[in-house]
Design an enzyme around this catalytic site. Structure first.
Site, PDB file in Angstrom:
ATOM      1  N   HIS A  52      23.549  33.154 -30.382  1.00 33.91           N
ATOM      2  CA  HIS A  52      22.202  33.111 -29.827  1.00 33.91           C
ATOM      3  C   HIS A  52      21.692  31.671 -29.844  1.00 33.91           C
ATOM      4  O   HIS A  52      22.090  30.868 -30.694  1.00 33.91           O
ATOM      5  CB  HIS A  52      21.247  33.969 -30.656  1.00 33.91           C
ATOM      6  CG  HIS A  52      21.398  35.429 -30.433  1.00 33.91           C
ATOM      7  ND1 HIS A  52      20.330  36.293 -30.470  1.00 33.91           N
ATOM      8  CD2 HIS A  52      22.485  36.201 -30.170  1.00 33.91           C
ATOM      9  CE1 HIS A  52      20.743  37.523 -30.253  1.00 33.91           C
ATOM     10  NE2 HIS A  52      22.060  37.494 -30.070  1.00 33.91           N
ATOM     11  N   GLU A  54      18.833  30.412 -30.782  1.00 36.07           N
ATOM     12  CA  GLU A  54      18.153  30.023 -32.023  1.00 36.07           C
ATOM     13  C   GLU A  54      19.151  29.677 -33.125  1.00 36.07           C
ATOM     14  O   GLU A  54      18.956  28.697 -33.851  1.00 36.07           O
ATOM     15  CB  GLU A  54      17.233  31.150 -32.531  1.00 36.07           C
ATOM     16  CG  GLU A  54      16.105  31.497 -31.598  1.00 36.07           C
ATOM     17  CD  GLU A  54      16.416  32.674 -30.691  1.00 36.07           C
ATOM     18  OE1 GLU A  54      15.493  33.463 -30.429  1.00 36.07           O
ATOM     19  OE2 GLU A  54      17.573  32.814 -30.234  1.00 36.07           O
ATOM     20  N   CYS A  82      14.849  37.797 -31.674  1.00 36.67           N
ATOM     21  CA  CYS A  82      15.340  39.123 -32.054  1.00 36.67           C
ATOM     22  C   CYS A  82      15.326  39.220 -33.579  1.00 36.67           C
ATOM     23  O   CYS A  82      15.033  38.247 -34.277  1.00 36.67           O
ATOM     24  CB  CYS A  82      16.744  39.318 -31.506  1.00 36.67           C
ATOM     25  SG  CYS A  82      18.011  38.351 -32.377  1.00 36.67           S
ATOM     26  N   CYS A  85      17.654  36.528 -35.274  1.00 34.71           N
ATOM     27  CA  CYS A  85      17.149  35.156 -35.188  1.00 34.71           C
ATOM     28  C   CYS A  85      15.879  34.984 -36.014  1.00 34.71           C
ATOM     29  O   CYS A  85      15.681  33.942 -36.644  1.00 34.71           O
ATOM     30  CB  CYS A  85      16.932  34.774 -33.736  1.00 34.71           C
ATOM     31  SG  CYS A  85      18.503  34.688 -32.828  1.00 34.71           S
TER      32      CYS A  85
END
Length: 166
Positions: A52, A54, A82, A85
């Site tokens: 991801h 992040e 999410c 993260c």
């Protein structure tokens, strides 16, 4: 630099992700007025659920600053974090999170739940909706193009149970 300028860099990273066929999410971590970490979504390319934007940006910032505590940093991301993260943000001790578009399906900064309100040892402050229209348009445009390119899949349906007399 202002919040919008840093978010514009996150949008550039999201555009790079989209150009590679990834869901367009970009992220930067700043310390004062400089970017110390960047990331973009790379789940498809890396074949990894952990790739991801992040997490990439947090990893990059930790390497850049030589430590895991990002207690003086701000994280800018084009899509509401999410649960994974948001947990990484808490663990990295990032005090301030700025996001663009809300994520009504997976967002843990107010959409589905508010992870930062739980009694963890660190609670970041949050500002959502920065360049929201641009961030949202990037995502909706990506998914619209994806729907046009891919044939519609049939949804899985459960087979009717067979009787014992068949």
């Amino acid at each position: 630099m202002e919040d919008q300028e840093f978010m514009r860099r996150a949008i550039e990273l999201a555009e790079q992700a989209a150009a590679e066929g990834e869901v367009p999410v970009g992220c930067v971590v700043t310390l004062g007025d400089r970017i110390v970490g960047e990331g973009r979504n790379r789940r498809e390319r890396e074949k990894n659920a952990l790739s991801h934007a992040e997490l990439e940006a947090i990893d990059s910032a930790c390497r850049s600053l030589g430590g895991w505590r990002l207690w003086e940093c701000t994280l800018y991301v084009t899509l509401e974090p999410c649960p994974m993260c948001a947990g990484a943000i808490i663990n990295a001790r990032i005090p301030r999170v700025i996001y663009g578009a809300a994520d009504p399906k997976n967002g843990c900064c107010g959409s589905v739940t508010m992870l930062f309100d739980l009694p963890f040892n660190h609670r970041p402050t949050l500002c959502g909706g920065v360049l929201e229209a641009e961030c949202g348009a990037l995502l909706s445009g990506f998914f619209e193009r994806l729907r046009l390119q891919r044939p519609r899949r049939r949804h899985w349906t459960r087979e009717e149970p067979r009787s014992h007399t068949d």
